[in-house]
Scaffold this motif. Structure first.
Motif, mmCIF file in Angstrom:
data_model
loop_
_atom_site.group_PDB
_atom_site.id
_atom_site.type_symbol
_atom_site.label_atom_id
_atom_site.label_comp_id
_atom_site.label_asym_id
_atom_site.label_seq_id
_atom_site.Cartn_x
_atom_site.Cartn_y
_atom_site.Cartn_z
ATOM 1 N N ARG A 95 -0.815 -10.842 -8.221
ATOM 2 C CA ARG A 95 -1.376 -9.843 -7.840
ATOM 3 C C ARG A 95 -0.606 -9.039 -6.515
ATOM 4 O O ARG A 95 -0.848 -7.477 -6.691
ATOM 5 C CB ARG A 95 -3.051 -10.323 -7.477
ATOM 6 N N GLY A 96 0.331 -9.880 -5.971
ATOM 7 C CA GLY A 96 0.666 -9.004 -4.829
ATOM 8 C C GLY A 96 2.444 -7.922 -6.038
ATOM 9 O O GLY A 96 2.682 -6.681 -4.855
ATOM 10 N N VAL A 97 2.191 -8.143 -6.543
ATOM 11 C CA VAL A 97 3.512 -7.916 -7.361
ATOM 12 C C VAL A 97 2.692 -6.583 -8.032
ATOM 13 O O VAL A 97 3.036 -5.561 -7.288
ATOM 14 C CB VAL A 97 3.795 -8.459 -8.752
ATOM 15 N N VAL A 98 1.629 -6.513 -8.552
ATOM 16 C CA VAL A 98 1.207 -5.331 -8.763
ATOM 17 C C VAL A 98 0.478 -4.426 -7.980
ATOM 18 O O VAL A 98 0.536 -3.518 -7.794
ATOM 19 C CB VAL A 98 0.095 -5.903 -9.526
ATOM 20 N N GLU A 99 0.340 -4.506 -6.653
ATOM 21 C CA GLU A 99 0.141 -4.049 -5.753
ATOM 22 C C GLU A 99 1.315 -3.358 -5.013
ATOM 23 O O GLU A 99 1.429 -2.275 -4.586
ATOM 24 C CB GLU A 99 -0.097 -5.246 -4.477
#
Ligand SMILES: Nc1nc2c(ncn2[C@@H]2O[C@H](COP(=O)(O)OP(=O)(O)OP(=O)(O)O)[C@@H](O)[C@H]2O)c(=O)[nH]1
Length: 277
Positions: A95-99
């Motif tokens: 999720r962090g990488v996508v953000e």
């Protein structure tokens, strides 16, 4: 007792961190559910530690009676809980990488492509045009008297106005077009396949739409207009910086000529006929 106590503390602290992370980063209100296996593990080890403290004899007798099973069950449980929690960690990291990817490409205020992404799209288009001779044009758009919007209506209204402009511009684009926030109250549009005359038409349509759709702000209509400059990629060895400089020069002329208008700047050596209003 010491080992059980340490394991209990470890399980509970990791469970606490993970459920907090899951709720904050993944916006999962039920994030606490994901930490249940570790919470349960923490409680079990905590109870074992308490029993060992209060009644050491019982624990010693239990372990002596069935030590193999005890140890295997505890480790089995621990491994299942760890796999579960590692899955959660992977979800949080993903999720962090996508953000991160999203924020590196899009402007946070308007949701349009940011300057870096727009620059990359323009470079990609320039390479394609050099290779295949495909024409394209760009528009530079700048909101008029935007300082007055901020000064009179407030900075929050200014922010809202930029979002509004972004929405209006994006709604007019074809699938293959790209629109980005270049900075401040300035936007850039990439129009693959468009001639200078077509780019001018698009800019005129955008200008009219913005004028026709004032911003609704606190039950008032805030009039917005924009000025635009258009330029077309020249097959005769053009450079991106020169293309943008021509669009910028045209925008400057539109501002100087009274704003809320469109100007086009042909490539050097190209006639101006039919382009200047
Ligand atoms: N609210 C808000 N204002 C911004 C933002 N970025 C730039 N601005 C404002 O946009 C205004 C731009 O002012 P100027 O460069 O003087 O241009 P202008 O008032 O639009 O005048 P012309 O371009 O000549 O028509 C400044 O007041 C900036 O503070 C932003 O993200 N939010």
């Amino acid at each position: 007792m010491i080992i059980s106590g340490a394991l209990a503390a470890l399980c509970l602290s990791v469970a606490w961190d993970l459920q907090r992370e899951a709720r904050a980063r993944m916006e999962l209100r039920w994030g606490v559910v994901l930490a249940v296996p570790l919470l349960a593990g923490g409680l079990i080890f905590g109870l074992r530690a308490a029993r060992a403290l209060l009644s050491p004899g019982t624990i010693v007798a239990e372990v002596a009676a069935d030590s193999g099973l005890n140890v295997a069950a505890a480790f089995g449980y621990l491994i299942i809980a760890l796999v579960f929690q590692l899955t959660l960690v992977a979800l949080v990291v993903t999720r962090g990488v996508v953000e991160l990817r999203r924020s590196s490409r899009y402007d946070a205020l308007t949701g349009l492509l940011n300057r870096r992404a727009m620059q990359a799209a323009l470079e990609e288009q320039a390479q394609r045009s050099r290779r295949l001779g495909e024409p394209f044009s760009v528009l530079m758009l700048d909101a008029d008297h935007f300082k007055t919007v901020n000064d009179v209506q407030g900075h929050a209204a200014g922010d809202r106005a930029l979002q509004h402009l972004g929405t209006v511009l994006a709604a007019q684009m074809r699938d293959i077009d790209r629109v980005g926030r270049w900075g401040g109250e300035e936007f850039v549009v990439l129009l693959p396949g468009a001639s200078l005359a077509q780019a001018r038409e698009v800019a005129e349509r955008l200008r009219e739409r913005v004028q026709a759709l004032p911003l609704r702000w606190q039950d008032r209509a805030v009039a917005l207009t924009l000025s635009a400059g258009a330029s077309q990629w020249s097959e005769a060895g053009d450079e991106l910086s020169a293309l943008l400089a021509r669009a910028d020069a045209a925008l400057y002329r539109a501002k100087a000529a009274g704003r809320n208008r469109v100007e086009a700047e042909p490539a050097p050596g190209t006639p101006r006929v039919g382009l200047v209003s």
